[in-house]
Design a protein around this motif. Structure first.
Motif, PDB file in Angstrom:
ATOM      1  N   ASP A 280      -5.769 -30.819  -9.132  1.00 10.06           N
ATOM      2  CA  ASP A 280      -5.634 -29.091  -9.318  1.00 10.06           C
ATOM      3  C   ASP A 280      -6.087 -28.421 -10.225  1.00 10.06           C
ATOM      4  O   ASP A 280      -5.818 -26.998 -10.120  1.00 10.06           O
ATOM      5  N   VAL A 281      -6.436 -29.319 -10.898  1.00  4.68           N
ATOM      6  CA  VAL A 281      -6.871 -28.475 -13.208  1.00  4.68           C
ATOM      7  C   VAL A 281      -7.535 -28.412 -12.260  1.00  4.68           C
ATOM      8  O   VAL A 281      -8.506 -26.603 -12.360  1.00  4.68           O
ATOM      9  N   TYR A 282      -9.278 -28.656 -11.037  1.00  6.29           N
ATOM     10  CA  TYR A 282     -10.780 -28.825 -11.179  1.00  6.29           C
ATOM     11  C   TYR A 282     -10.326 -27.502 -10.228  1.00  6.29           C
ATOM     12  O   TYR A 282     -11.247 -27.013  -9.787  1.00  6.29           O
ATOM     13  N   ALA A 283      -9.940 -27.537  -9.487  1.00 10.21           N
ATOM     14  CA  ALA A 283      -9.834 -26.589  -8.024  1.00 10.21           C
ATOM     15  C   ALA A 283      -8.737 -25.277  -8.328  1.00 10.21           C
ATOM     16  O   ALA A 283      -9.041 -24.567  -7.722  1.00 10.21           O
ATOM     17  N   HIS A 284      -8.004 -24.871  -9.002  1.00 10.32           N
ATOM     18  CA  HIS A 284      -7.244 -23.690  -9.037  1.00 10.32           C
ATOM     19  C   HIS A 284      -7.278 -23.386 -11.236  1.00 10.32           C
ATOM     20  O   HIS A 284      -6.546 -22.605 -10.994  1.00 10.32           O
ATOM     21  N   GLY A 285      -7.149 -24.920 -11.548  1.00  5.17           N
ATOM     22  CA  GLY A 285      -6.821 -24.069 -13.090  1.00  5.17           C
ATOM     23  C   GLY A 285      -7.871 -22.550 -13.781  1.00  5.17           C
ATOM     24  O   GLY A 285      -9.219 -22.673 -13.336  1.00  5.17           O
ATOM     25  N   THR A 286      -7.156 -22.792 -15.024  1.00  7.54           N
ATOM     26  CA  THR A 286      -8.160 -21.315 -15.233  1.00  7.54           C
ATOM     27  C   THR A 286      -9.409 -22.624 -16.523  1.00  7.54           C
ATOM     28  O   THR A 286      -9.109 -23.156 -16.509  1.00  7.54           O
ATOM     29  N   VAL A 287     -10.079 -21.822 -17.012  1.00  9.01           N
ATOM     30  CA  VAL A 287     -11.411 -22.276 -17.817  1.00  9.01           C
ATOM     31  C   VAL A 287     -10.660 -23.073 -18.898  1.00  9.01           C
ATOM     32  O   VAL A 287     -11.202 -24.172 -19.014  1.00  9.01           O
ATOM     33  N   ARG A 288      -9.767 -22.518 -19.701  1.00 10.83           N
ATOM     34  CA  ARG A 288      -9.109 -23.481 -20.389  1.00 10.83           C
ATOM     35  C   ARG A 288      -8.739 -24.674 -20.003  1.00 10.83           C
ATOM     36  O   ARG A 288      -8.831 -25.207 -21.187  1.00 10.83           O
ATOM     37  N   ARG A 289      -7.310 -24.456 -18.971  1.00  7.98           N
ATOM     38  CA  ARG A 289      -6.942 -25.921 -18.290  1.00  7.98           C
ATOM     39  C   ARG A 289      -8.211 -26.852 -18.177  1.00  7.98           C
ATOM     40  O   ARG A 289      -8.303 -28.146 -18.864  1.00  7.98           O
ATOM     41  N   ILE A 290      -9.525 -26.215 -17.419  1.00 12.02           N
ATOM     42  CA  ILE A 290     -10.604 -26.797 -17.602  1.00 12.02           C
ATOM     43  C   ILE A 290     -11.359 -28.308 -18.612  1.00 12.02           C
ATOM     44  O   ILE A 290     -11.823 -28.804 -18.085  1.00 12.02           O
ATOM     45  N   LEU A 291     -11.472 -26.997 -19.530  1.00  8.50           N
ATOM     46  CA  LEU A 291     -11.545 -27.175 -20.827  1.00  8.50           C
ATOM     47  C   LEU A 291     -10.984 -28.821 -21.275  1.00  8.50           C
ATOM     48  O   LEU A 291     -11.920 -29.542 -21.814  1.00  8.50           O
ATOM     49  N   ALA A 292     -10.072 -28.696 -21.528  1.00  9.54           N
ATOM     50  CA  ALA A 292      -8.542 -29.197 -21.530  1.00  9.54           C
ATOM     51  C   ALA A 292      -8.804 -30.555 -20.927  1.00  9.54           C
ATOM     52  O   ALA A 292      -8.778 -32.086 -21.475  1.00  9.54           O
ATOM     53  N   GLN A 293      -9.379 -30.402 -19.784  1.00  3.32           N
ATOM     54  CA  GLN A 293      -9.563 -31.653 -18.802  1.00  3.32           C
ATOM     55  C   GLN A 293     -10.272 -32.049 -19.107  1.00  3.32           C
ATOM     56  O   GLN A 293     -10.627 -33.634 -19.293  1.00  3.32           O
ATOM     57  N   ASN A 294     -11.036 -31.319 -19.522  1.00  6.44           N
ATOM     58  CA  ASN A 294     -12.538 -32.603 -19.537  1.00  6.44           C
ATOM     59  C   ASN A 294     -12.659 -32.995 -21.125  1.00  6.44           C
ATOM     60  O   ASN A 294     -13.258 -34.819 -21.081  1.00  6.44           O
ATOM     61  N   TRP A 295     -12.071 -32.459 -21.930  1.00  7.36           N
ATOM     62  CA  TRP A 295     -11.400 -33.843 -23.350  1.00  7.36           C
ATOM     63  C   TRP A 295     -10.889 -34.410 -23.101  1.00  7.36           C
ATOM     64  O   TRP A 295     -10.987 -35.441 -23.225  1.00  7.36           O
TER      65      TRP A 295
ATOM     66  N   LEU B  54     -29.005 -29.616 -15.809  1.00 10.80           N
ATOM     67  CA  LEU B  54     -28.739 -28.376 -14.640  1.00 10.80           C
ATOM     68  C   LEU B  54     -27.717 -29.764 -13.607  1.00 10.80           C
ATOM     69  O   LEU B  54     -27.082 -28.537 -12.759  1.00 10.80           O
ATOM     70  N   GLN B  55     -28.343 -30.374 -12.871  1.00  6.88           N
ATOM     71  CA  GLN B  55     -26.635 -31.057 -12.170  1.00  6.88           C
ATOM     72  C   GLN B  55     -25.845 -31.014 -12.354  1.00  6.88           C
ATOM     73  O   GLN B  55     -25.152 -30.538 -11.282  1.00  6.88           O
ATOM     74  N   SER B  56     -25.056 -30.923 -13.823  1.00  6.12           N
ATOM     75  CA  SER B  56     -24.054 -31.286 -13.593  1.00  6.12           C
ATOM     76  C   SER B  56     -23.696 -29.667 -13.815  1.00  6.12           C
ATOM     77  O   SER B  56     -22.248 -29.326 -13.428  1.00  6.12           O
ATOM     78  N   VAL B  57     -23.943 -28.386 -14.039  1.00 10.32           N
ATOM     79  CA  VAL B  57     -24.250 -26.873 -14.714  1.00 10.32           C
ATOM     80  C   VAL B  57     -23.540 -26.936 -13.280  1.00 10.32           C
ATOM     81  O   VAL B  57     -22.400 -26.489 -12.917  1.00 10.32           O
ATOM     82  N   LEU B  58     -24.758 -27.201 -12.450  1.00 12.54           N
ATOM     83  CA  LEU B  58     -23.925 -26.195 -11.157  1.00 12.54           C
ATOM     84  C   LEU B  58     -23.259 -26.602 -10.105  1.00 12.54           C
ATOM     85  O   LEU B  58     -22.370 -26.233  -9.336  1.00 12.54           O
ATOM     86  N   CYS B  59     -23.507 -28.277  -9.994  1.00 10.41           N
ATOM     87  CA  CYS B  59     -22.483 -28.661  -9.417  1.00 10.41           C
ATOM     88  C   CYS B  59     -20.950 -28.451 -10.002  1.00 10.41           C
ATOM     89  O   CYS B  59     -19.710 -28.544  -8.961  1.00 10.41           O
ATOM     90  N   THR B  60     -20.579 -28.434 -10.674  1.00 16.40           N
ATOM     91  CA  THR B  60     -19.423 -28.226 -11.151  1.00 16.40           C
ATOM     92  C   THR B  60     -18.514 -26.441 -11.618  1.00 16.40           C
ATOM     93  O   THR B  60     -17.868 -26.444 -11.119  1.00 16.40           O
ATOM     94  N   LEU B  61     -19.654 -25.495 -12.157  1.00 15.77           N
ATOM     95  CA  LEU B  61     -19.176 -24.356 -11.097  1.00 15.77           C
ATOM     96  C   LEU B  61     -19.256 -24.302  -9.828  1.00 15.77           C
ATOM     97  O   LEU B  61     -18.690 -23.253  -8.839  1.00 15.77           O
ATOM     98  N   PHE B  62     -19.909 -25.049  -9.193  1.00 15.19           N
ATOM     99  CA  PHE B  62     -19.737 -24.895  -7.243  1.00 15.19           C
ATOM    100  C   PHE B  62     -18.936 -25.185  -6.882  1.00 15.19           C
ATOM    101  O   PHE B  62     -17.752 -24.422  -6.517  1.00 15.19           O
ATOM    102  N   PHE B  63     -17.863 -26.539  -7.060  1.00 12.93           N
ATOM    103  CA  PHE B  63     -16.381 -27.327  -6.922  1.00 12.93           C
ATOM    104  C   PHE B  63     -15.391 -26.452  -7.521  1.00 12.93           C
ATOM    105  O   PHE B  63     -14.924 -26.586  -6.980  1.00 12.93           O
ATOM    106  N   TYR B  64     -15.769 -26.290  -8.649  1.00 14.65           N
ATOM    107  CA  TYR B  64     -14.823 -26.125  -9.811  1.00 14.65           C
ATOM    108  C   TYR B  64     -14.007 -24.490  -8.784  1.00 14.65           C
ATOM    109  O   TYR B  64     -14.777 -24.165  -8.663  1.00 14.65           O
ATOM    110  N   HIS B  65     -12.583 -24.774 -10.100  1.00 13.22           N
ATOM    111  CA  HIS B  65     -12.260 -23.118  -9.751  1.00 13.22           C
ATOM    112  C   HIS B  65     -12.828 -21.786  -9.718  1.00 13.22           C
ATOM    113  O   HIS B  65     -12.359 -20.607  -9.279  1.00 13.22           O
ATOM    114  N   CYS B  66     -14.122 -21.719 -10.748  1.00 12.78           N
ATOM    115  CA  CYS B  66     -14.608 -20.448 -11.159  1.00 12.78           C
ATOM    116  C   CYS B  66     -15.761 -19.714  -9.755  1.00 12.78           C
ATOM    117  O   CYS B  66     -15.950 -18.849  -9.679  1.00 12.78           O
ATOM    118  N   THR B  67     -15.489 -21.129  -8.826  1.00 12.53           N
ATOM    119  CA  THR B  67     -16.696 -20.198  -7.469  1.00 12.53           C
ATOM    120  C   THR B  67     -15.972 -20.595  -6.062  1.00 12.53           C
ATOM    121  O   THR B  67     -14.637 -19.894  -5.659  1.00 12.53           O
TER     122      THR B  67
END
Length: 418
Positions: free
Chosen positions: A194-209, A336-349
């Motif tokens: 739910d965090v990565y599919a629907h969360g804000t950037v702040r929630r995603i970064l908090a979960q990353n941590w 770049l693989q990490s950047v593009l894949c997270t951008l593609f699958f996360y809520h922001c896209t």
């Protein structure tokens, strides 16, 4: 005595061993394919992705990745890291430069990249692990070849011995409750989704941590990775890669034995992990667990020797050459693989995180890597380095080399005692 000024810097294109670049580039495809399930699903589900995607197509796709890819290409990548260490050390010595004058900075920069990558982008980072392993590798830089092999064997045996001891304790009167594996926490998995599919950037970064801190104990793998680093170091010192033609009979034997043996072991492991429910302990699972690393390394050796034989065939070599550009820009492409894949699958896209499984995950894997081959070859026709390689070299040697090919790249001076 007066200090003599010697030139030291990154290896020029003429100094590179083309086969190493090809091998590194192809290894990046396997790393992307293995990592993809952790880009579209929680890291906690990495080893038992079937609890989220139990469909037949997903189970078969994951079994295919487990048998042929997982653990094999990261073994190759680790092996090449040790080889790169030996190459840089031998060339620094040939130029009269102080290896310890620049290599620690190289490792510190790599570790910094790993921390930033793990916290801000994706917690499944390997760069920090490699920086730690590289620091341990410095202890072996003056050791003899025989000593390196003894350490390789000892480190390879370490997880087998540890697993055997644990299993013996588990089925003995010394069994304790903490030894029992826990089934996946489905509530927590769906919360992360739910965090990565629907969360804000702040929630995603908090979960990353949170996930990055949870993954820190895995840095202990750095001790085991040293074995692969040492093996790569040994192979370079032995001159095998430099004289592939002379070792063609050996490569044929390695390929003929390692591919079938590695396949048998890897298919067994994939079958057991697909059938045995997560959170259970069994002899079948134990055998699969202790055979996973040896089986992965064996099949990786078969892959490398097979690719070497293809590379030595002039008619087939041209099909491998496009991968060299990916290998020369490996750090850039990995990040770049990490950047593009997270951008593609996360809520922001797209918000597809947690909604597609291993079968569908093969599609972006092939598309992204195909794009990286094209982009890497296009880039290196115009520039000398990938963007992150350029930054890494500047942080390592204290000066940033020229990027454009038409410009003369400045050398970097380093004082070395005679």
């Amino acid at each position: 005595m007066e200090q003599q000024s010697q030139f030291v810097g990154p290896a020029s294109l003429s100094e590179r061993v083309l086969f190493i670049d090809v091998l590194r580039g192809m290894a990046l495809f396997g790393i992307l394919a293995a990592n993809m399930r952790a880009f579209f699903a929680p890291l906690d589900a990495y080893g038992h992705i079937g609890v989220l995607f139990p469909g037949r197509a997903d189970v078969l796709a994951q079994a295919f990745i487990t048998a042929l890819i997982q653990g094999k290409f990261i073994s190759i990548f680790s092996f090449l890291f040790g080889m790169g260490f030996a190459i840089q050390m031998s060339r620094a010595e040939a130029r009269g430069a102080r290896f310890m004058g620049f290599y620690p900075r190289r490792l510190l920069a790599l570790g910094l990249f790993g921390v930033i990558h793990g916290i801000l982008i994706w917690a499944g980072d390997i760069l920090l692990t490699y920086a730690i392993s590289g620091a341990i590798l410095l202890l072996f830089r003056k050791r003899q070849q025989k000593t390196l092999l003894w350490w390789v064997g000892g480190l390879f045996a370490l997880p087998i011995v540890a697993s055997s001891v644990f299993l013996g304790l588990y089925f003995s009167r010394f069994h304790r409750a903490w030894m029992d594996p826990k089934p996946p926490d489905m509530k927590e998995l769906y919360r992360v989704i739910d965090v990565y599919a629907h969360g804000t950037v702040r929630r995603i970064l908090a979960q990353n941590w949170v996930e990055w801190k949870r993954e820190l104990p895995a840095e202990g793998f750095a001790v085991y990775a040293v074995a692969l680093f040492l093996l790569g170091m040994w192979v370079w010192r032995a001159g095998i890669v430099q004289r592939l033609d002379e070792y063609k009979p050996v490569l044929k034997r390695v390929c003929a034995w390692c591919i079938p043996v590695g396949l048998i072991v890897s298919v067994y492991e994939a079958t057991v992990w697909a059938v045995v429910p997560p959170g259970t302990v069994s002899l079948w699972g134990w055998f699969a667990g202790i055979l996973w690393l040896p089986g992965s390394h064996t099949l990786a050796a078969g892959y490398m020797s097979g690719l070497a034989l293809i590379f030595l065939n002039e008619d087939w070599r041209r099909y491998l050459l496009p991968f060299a550009a990916v290998g020369r820009t490996a750090l850039t492409n990995y990040l770049l693989q990490s950047v593009l894949c997270t951008l593609f699958f996360y809520h922001c896209t797209t918000g597809l995180y947690g909604r597609i499984g291993p079968a569908m995950g093969l599609v972006p894997t092939v598309i992204l890597f195909g794009a990286q081959i094209a982009a890497s070859n296009w880039w290196l026709k115009r520039y000398c380095f990938g963007p992150m390689e350029w930054l890494w070299r500047g942080m390592t040697y204290g000066k940033f080399p020229s990027m454009r090919k038409e410009e003369v790249a400045p050398v970097v001076e380093a004082a070395a005692l005679p």
